[in-house]
Design a protein around this motif. Structure first.
Motif, PDB file in Angstrom:
ATOM      1  N   ARG A  67      -8.421  -4.539   1.518  1.00  0.00           N
ATOM      2  CA  ARG A  67      -7.717  -3.748   2.532  1.00  0.00           C
ATOM      3  C   ARG A  67      -7.969  -4.415   3.878  1.00  0.00           C
ATOM      4  N   VAL A  76      -1.164  -6.211   2.846  1.00  0.00           N
ATOM      5  CA  VAL A  76      -2.532  -6.529   3.267  1.00  0.00           C
ATOM      6  C   VAL A  76      -2.682  -8.041   3.435  1.00  0.00           C
ATOM      7  N   ARG A 101       0.561   4.357  -2.547  1.00  0.00           N
ATOM      8  CA  ARG A 101       0.229   5.720  -2.101  1.00  0.00           C
ATOM      9  C   ARG A 101       1.136   6.770  -2.725  1.00  0.00           C
ATOM     10  N   SER A 105      -1.229  -9.052   6.669  1.00  0.00           N
ATOM     11  CA  SER A 105      -1.703  -8.363   7.872  1.00  0.00           C
ATOM     12  C   SER A 105      -2.350  -9.351   8.825  1.00  0.00           C
ATOM     13  N   GLN A 108       0.827  -1.210   0.000  1.00  0.00           N
ATOM     14  CA  GLN A 108       0.000   0.000   0.000  1.00  0.00           C
ATOM     15  C   GLN A 108       0.860   1.257   0.000  1.00  0.00           C
TER      16      GLN A 108
END
Length: 583
Positions: A145, A175, A113, A178, A109
């Protein structure tokens, strides 16, 4: 079994658990730097085995074959180059209604970004480009996400199951890794289509009236019966009614082909005369899960109008063109069975109409004709075993070699058109791709079907041109010690294309590969390689192949460059200049 829960669980673990709950025991794909750490989680999962393929396209085809056999398939690729390599296979699953999940793992991510220019991108900071491309060939998609993973995974999987089509999820690598606590509520993917009782009863009344008007009734079934779990209900109708019935090419083996009421395969002008007459001239034709495509209908040479009969779709049943929505295929078949059971015995055929007298006898005529031809061929075979191999003899012999525990996978072209008319023993299964018709599909699909159900033996039928596209997956099949029979038809190029256009055009020529050396070169352990150039060669090769169950068998069967299966000869002879259903 599921992976560890609590603080050790990741979003990828949860996704694997959900796939496992749908029957997925194998995940196909290729390693790439974006997905390597994620693949570590796959290797740790006790219920899902990683199957690395030689290409992402091979992984997609394998997942499709797996999904057709087990009910759901899955593949995992790297972002960009990997997922685009797989997209053709995913599109085929969409066209032919196979539930598959494509998982694409991409940059983190943080990389997204700030819009870093990283490999496998277009260099413009757009990381959703390939997800948008997939949106055209899947029924549901999501970019996961940490805060939406559970709900989005459920939504995509539920849609795949309900529509029997592929889905797509993109996971940034961070992700996927995670941590995630197990969801508080128990999760379940719905699989029951909407049923309107009011619409069902209206369909019952209309169908009852239509059945009462008909003396000659026939049934035509196709692959959607299989995809939407209506095999048992269709069998119930056929047993209760004794209606003569046929299947289209895509629906081969959705019915018991040993039944005395089974006519054979219907394909418009490609059909044997008794089959074509019974289906086209029935007073009432019941279509179950039928999709009228060009390959299924002999280039739209079918002689019936589905709007004049009873047409059972996935969720809509029609009688004489009147639609009854929210009546699923299986429920409609049950209603028809109930209506048949309440009917008085059918009256004897009236008048001298050819269709009335032919319909009840069509299966007998077809069976008798087949037996006469086979007896003549058997006599000739005994007297002339050195007769050069032809397409006609090839498919007769291969069809006779099929056993009840075989799954026959036939590539598009002469292989599909050659084997489809052959009757299989009860229990045998068939896989083809007549709608999407991507040549080379079947070799990786064979890998998927064999892993999905190891109790069945695979029989692959593929041409030399098609095999050149995906032959590398023969190495994957060998790596996993699978033991199918592969019949490779060497007719020196794209024969089906030659007959279509460009009989001697350079674009229908291919390189002359040394196929007997291919299995060993690709790492297949101790393959049995056989060659057939004559009738006798083929008989001996097939006999040895059926008896050899401890290793992979490759039979290279040589046929003439311009020789074509009988069904294609029928089409060439019978097809009008302009088919009735082509505007």
């Amino acid at each position: 079994m599921t992976s560890p829960s609590g603080t050790d669980a990741t979003i990828m673990d949860h996704l694997l658990n959900r796939l496992n709950s749908l029957g997925v025991r194998h995940l196909f794909g290729m390693a790439g730097d974006y997905n390597l750490a994620v693949l570590d989680r796959v290797l740790l999962h006790p219920g899902v085995d990683w199957i690395g393929t030689a290409s992402e396209l091979g992984a997609a085809y394998a997942a499709d074959g797996y999904g057709r056999t087990r009910g759901f398939g899955a593949l995992l690729t790297t972002f960009g180059v990997g997922e685009l390599s797989a997209i053709n296979g995913v599109a085929g699953s969409y066209a032919e209604r196979v539930p598959v999940l494509h998982i694409a793992v991409g940059p983190t991510q943080a990389t997204e970004r700030v819009g870093l220019v990283v490999h496998h991108t277009m260099g413009d900071g757009d990381f959703d480009r390939f997800a948008r491309a997939h949106r055209q060939v899947v029924c549901a998609d999501a970019v996961l996400r940490a805060d939406n993973a559970v709900s989005e995974i459920e939504r995509v999987l539920a849609t795949c199951v309900r529509e029997s089509r592929p889905g797509y999820v993109r996971l940034p690598r961070d992700v996927a890794l995670s941590p995630m606590s197990p969801p508080h509520a128990s999760l379940a993917v719905p699989n029951e289509p909407t049923l309107s009782q009011e619409s069902l009863e209206a369909f019952r009344a209309a169908a009852r009236a239509r059945l009462a008007q008909a003396d000659n009734i026939a049934v035509l079934a196709d692959f959607l019966v299989d995809r939407f779990g209506a095999r048992e209900e269709l069998a119930g109708l056929l047993v209760a009614s004794s209606f003569p019935h046929a299947t289209l090419a895509g629906g081969k083996t959705v019915v018991d082909e040993t039944s005395p009421h089974f006519l054979g395969t219907y394909g418009g002008a490609m059909s044997e005369a008794p089959v074509r007459a019974t289906i086209d001239n029935a007073d009432l034709l019941i279509c179950a899960g039928v999709l009228l495509s060009d390959m299924n209908t002999g280039k739209f040479t079918h002689g019936f109008d589905p709007n004049e009969g009873i047409d059972l779709g996935i969720t809509v049943a029609k009688v004489g063109g009147t639609a009854f929505p929210d009546v699923p295929l299986a429920a409609a078949l049950v209603v028809l069975t109930e209506l048949v059971n309440e009917r008085s015995p059918a009256p004897a055929p009236k008048g001298s109409s050819a269709c009335r007298t032919l319909a009840p006898l069509a299966h007998l005529a077809s069976d008798t004709t087949t037996k006469i031809k086979e007896s003549a061929t058997a006599l000739t075979r005994e007297l002339c075993p050195s007769t050069p191999l032809t397409q006609s003899y090839l498919w007769q012999a291969v069809g006779a070699a099929v056993r009840p525990n075989y799954t026959v996978v036939a590539d598009n072209g002469t292989c599909l058109l050659g084997i489809v008319p052959r009757r299989f023993p009860r229990g045998a299964r068939f896989i083809g791709q007549p709608l999407w018709a991507s040549i080379g599909y079947t070799l990786p699909a064979l890998l998927g079907t064999q892993l999905a159900d190891p109790s069945r033996r695979g029989l692959l039928l593929i041409g030399d041109g098609a095999a050149q596209l995906t032959v590398q997956e023969l190495g994957t099949i060998g790596y996993h010690r699978l033991k199918p029979i592969v019949v490779l038809v060497n007719n020196d190029g794209y024969t089906i294309e030659r007959i279509t256009h460009g009989l001697r055009a350079e674009y229908n020529e291919i390189a002359d590969w040394r196929w007997p050396k291919m299995p060993a070169a690709l790492g297949v352990p101790n393959p049995l390689v056989l060659t057939a150039r004559s009738w006798g060669d083929l008989d001996r090769a097939l006999s040895e192949a059926v008896a050899t169950t401890d290793r992979l068998v490759l039979i290279e069967a040589f046929t003439g460059k311009d020789d074509i299966p009988p069904a294609l000869k029928l089409l060439a002879r019978n097809r009008p200049d302009k088919a009735r259903w082509v505007a």
